[in-house]
Design a protein around this motif. Sequence first.
Motif, short mmCIF file in Angstrom:
data_model
loop_
_atom_site.label_atom_id
_atom_site.label_comp_id
_atom_site.label_asym_id
_atom_site.label_seq_id
_atom_site.Cartn_x
_atom_site.Cartn_y
_atom_site.Cartn_z
N THR A 96 0.73 -1.20 0.01
CA THR A 96 -0.04 -0.06 0.01
C THR A 96 1.00 1.20 0.05
O THR A 96 0.66 2.45 -0.64
CB THR A 96 -0.96 0.11 1.19
OG1 THR A 96 -0.09 -0.15 2.43
CG2 THR A 96 -2.08 -0.96 1.03
N PHE A 97 1.99 1.01 0.59
CA PHE A 97 2.94 2.30 0.61
C PHE A 97 3.45 2.81 -0.79
O PHE A 97 3.34 4.18 -1.35
CB PHE A 97 4.38 2.12 1.53
CG PHE A 97 5.19 3.23 1.03
CD1 PHE A 97 5.06 4.45 1.82
CD2 PHE A 97 6.38 2.73 0.65
CE1 PHE A 97 6.12 5.44 1.67
CE2 PHE A 97 7.21 3.82 0.26
CZ PHE A 97 7.13 4.98 0.94
N LEU A 98 3.77 1.88 -1.47
CA LEU A 98 4.28 2.07 -2.90
C LEU A 98 3.11 2.63 -3.83
O LEU A 98 3.13 3.43 -4.68
CB LEU A 98 4.84 0.81 -3.67
CG LEU A 98 5.57 0.85 -4.97
CD1 LEU A 98 6.85 1.90 -4.54
CD2 LEU A 98 6.07 -0.52 -5.48
N ILE A 99 1.83 2.12 -3.79
CA ILE A 99 0.68 2.73 -4.31
C ILE A 99 0.37 4.19 -3.76
O ILE A 99 0.10 5.06 -4.71
CB ILE A 99 -0.73 1.65 -4.06
CG1 ILE A 99 -0.33 0.37 -4.73
CG2 ILE A 99 -1.89 2.35 -4.48
CD1 ILE A 99 -1.57 -0.73 -4.25
N ARG A 100 0.31 4.45 -2.62
CA ARG A 100 0.02 5.82 -2.07
C ARG A 100 0.79 6.63 -2.54
O ARG A 100 0.65 7.65 -2.88
CB ARG A 100 0.16 5.62 -0.50
CG ARG A 100 -0.15 6.80 0.00
CD ARG A 100 -1.35 7.64 -0.29
NE ARG A 100 -2.74 6.70 0.18
CZ ARG A 100 -3.09 6.76 1.57
NH1 ARG A 100 -2.46 7.33 2.47
NH2 ARG A 100 -4.05 5.91 1.77
N LEU A 101 2.54 6.18 -2.70
CA LEU A 101 3.52 7.28 -3.24
C LEU A 101 2.98 7.59 -4.72
O LEU A 101 3.06 8.83 -4.91
CB LEU A 101 4.71 6.47 -3.31
CG LEU A 101 5.92 7.64 -3.61
CD1 LEU A 101 6.21 8.61 -2.56
CD2 LEU A 101 7.18 6.75 -3.56
N PHE A 102 2.78 6.68 -5.55
CA PHE A 102 2.41 7.09 -6.94
C PHE A 102 1.24 7.76 -7.05
O PHE A 102 1.11 8.97 -7.92
CB PHE A 102 2.44 5.56 -7.77
CG PHE A 102 3.83 5.30 -8.25
CD1 PHE A 102 4.76 5.96 -8.56
CD2 PHE A 102 3.79 3.74 -7.78
CE1 PHE A 102 6.16 5.43 -8.64
CE2 PHE A 102 5.24 3.15 -8.15
CZ PHE A 102 6.26 4.16 -8.18
N THR A 103 0.17 7.52 -6.35
CA THR A 103 -1.26 8.09 -6.43
C THR A 103 -1.03 9.53 -6.12
O THR A 103 -1.61 10.47 -6.60
CB THR A 103 -2.46 7.41 -5.86
OG1 THR A 103 -1.96 6.97 -4.57
CG2 THR A 103 -2.51 5.74 -6.42
N SER A 104 -0.48 9.69 -4.96
CA SER A 104 -0.28 11.00 -4.38
C SER A 104 0.47 11.99 -5.31
O SER A 104 -0.01 13.03 -5.32
CB SER A 104 0.60 10.93 -3.02
OG SER A 104 -0.15 10.28 -2.08
N ILE A 105 1.58 11.62 -5.94
CA ILE A 105 2.28 12.44 -6.95
C ILE A 105 1.35 12.66 -7.92
O ILE A 105 1.27 14.07 -8.40
CB ILE A 105 3.55 11.94 -7.19
CG1 ILE A 105 4.41 11.88 -6.26
CG2 ILE A 105 4.15 12.70 -8.43
CD1 ILE A 105 5.70 10.90 -6.32
N PHE A 106 0.75 11.87 -8.60
CA PHE A 106 -0.14 12.13 -9.91
C PHE A 106 -1.06 12.86 -9.47
O PHE A 106 -1.54 13.71 -10.12
CB PHE A 106 -0.41 10.64 -9.93
CG PHE A 106 -1.54 10.78 -11.39
CD1 PHE A 106 -1.19 11.02 -12.61
CD2 PHE A 106 -3.01 10.61 -11.11
CE1 PHE A 106 -1.96 11.17 -13.82
CE2 PHE A 106 -3.91 10.60 -12.24
CZ PHE A 106 -3.31 10.78 -13.50
N VAL A 107 -2.04 12.47 -8.43
CA VAL A 107 -3.28 13.50 -7.96
C VAL A 107 -2.60 14.97 -7.83
O VAL A 107 -3.52 15.77 -8.04
CB VAL A 107 -3.91 12.91 -6.81
CG1 VAL A 107 -4.98 13.57 -6.56
CG2 VAL A 107 -4.60 11.40 -7.35
N ALA A 108 -1.52 15.10 -7.03
CA ALA A 108 -1.24 16.56 -6.50
C ALA A 108 -1.03 17.24 -7.91
O ALA A 108 -1.07 18.28 -8.15
CB ALA A 108 -0.05 16.44 -5.86
N VAL A 109 -0.20 16.49 -8.90
CA VAL A 109 0.15 17.42 -10.32
C VAL A 109 -1.28 17.65 -10.94
O VAL A 109 -1.41 18.81 -11.51
CB VAL A 109 0.91 16.41 -11.24
CG1 VAL A 109 0.87 16.92 -12.66
CG2 VAL A 109 2.26 16.18 -10.46
#
Length: 489
Positions: A96-109
């Motif tokens: 879940t950490f790896l998923i959260r890292l990628f989704t956080s960056i994408f959604v922030a952009v």
Amino acid sequence: MNNQNAKKPAVSDIGVSSIAKNTIYLIGGRWLTTVIQGAYAIVLARMLGPELYGLYNYGLSWYMAFILFATLGLAAVLSREVGRDFEGRSKVVDQTFLIRLFTSIFVAVLSGCIGFFTETDPRVKYLLLLFSVALVGRSLALWAKEVFNAYESNRYYLIQQALFRPLEVLVGIIVLIAGGNIIAVAAVHALSWWLQALGGFLFIAKRITVIKIRWSWRTHRKILSQGFVICLNQFMIFWPPFGVVILFRFLGGTDFSLGQLALILGMFWVAFRIPESSSVAALPVLSRAVGKGDGRDRLFTETVLRINIIFGATAGLGGLGLGIWLVTAVFGMNYELAGRLLGFAFLLLIPYGCGYSLYSVYLAQKRDLKALVFATIGATTFTLGMFMFAPRLHVPGALISLAIGTSIWMGSMIIDMAKRGQLSISFSIGKPGIAALLGLGVFSGLHVLNTWLALFSGLIVLFGGAILSGGLSSQEKDILTSLFRKKAT
């Protein structure tokens, strides 16, 4: 099925002690945050004024709506999977950490780009960009909190909140005194959440489990498939209280009115901490109870429904009686309209608190799709209501839209669960609901004579009616007795 005839569950099996302890930690952390940020809100509201305060909270609501997609429903997946599989829980954390890292960056952009290119006010453009930076830090900090909750170790969350939230407030006030604007305050907000995310990683690595980078498309796809439905669920659930500020501004609400609405919603969230915390802390235990198939989730459902109704009615009476005095005394006369409407906003704790608690039961039962249908109906009704009522009635119209949307959401789940024999409507809704209506009726009748008399009488009728109409079930009395015995030993 009649609740009174149901087999009485053993108190030790329902996980009451775990729910209570972790709820206390969650409530402690959130109420510590609430008290500190409440003081901060007073400073912001007074120093910025209704217009700038409204814009600042518009930025908060903007990125909080987007962050729901960054979190991707992983909080519920963590709690549910860790609660069911103690052996493989460290793998779930890593994945879940790896998923959260990628989704956080994408959604922030995505959030930053949409806000920057759709807004015309330069201040708001850069405000939304800064809040998009905050989105990544806050999303990762929330992941750490979700791990604490899944491992039923919310004391670490309390420690984090006690450290980083006062830091944000202290630095923010210094910036304001030094002449900083809302852009500077947003920068402080973003920095504080990045620091909390880093602190959360350190807590997890030292006290819970070492975080490892694990990539397995099959496993990640399974988690994403669960999380995506839950993510949509959470967006539909949180869209009304976050979206009301966003839609209000786009529908032509003035900056002054936006500040009034933002203040009302801020105080609503303060009160909502209690039902929210108990529901979040209960999910791991509820998942185990559902796995056993012994019907103990029904006890939780009926209990929280009655508590939410009485709690919401109590808060509503307090807001109706003391709202104007409280808000103007604390935030200033510029917020008198917010004080007049505070009691009506607090009454929304009944449908929203009940709905959120029922949603936890649906998650534990893995009825994610059905919960999504009900949440979508409620969110859609709220959105349509905003277009109908907000342009005509302004702030009261926004609250009416919230009331309609959240009530339909709550009502849909209650009817569905009653059909499946998961609750008794007369016991969990009817009796406390009548007590709440009687209390509000007494207040309305006596309010013209004396506010304090009306408030005191309304509360007496509310609590008296709740007790006389059934009070606690035998199971709940046993649970409370057990908890007090554990406290004494």
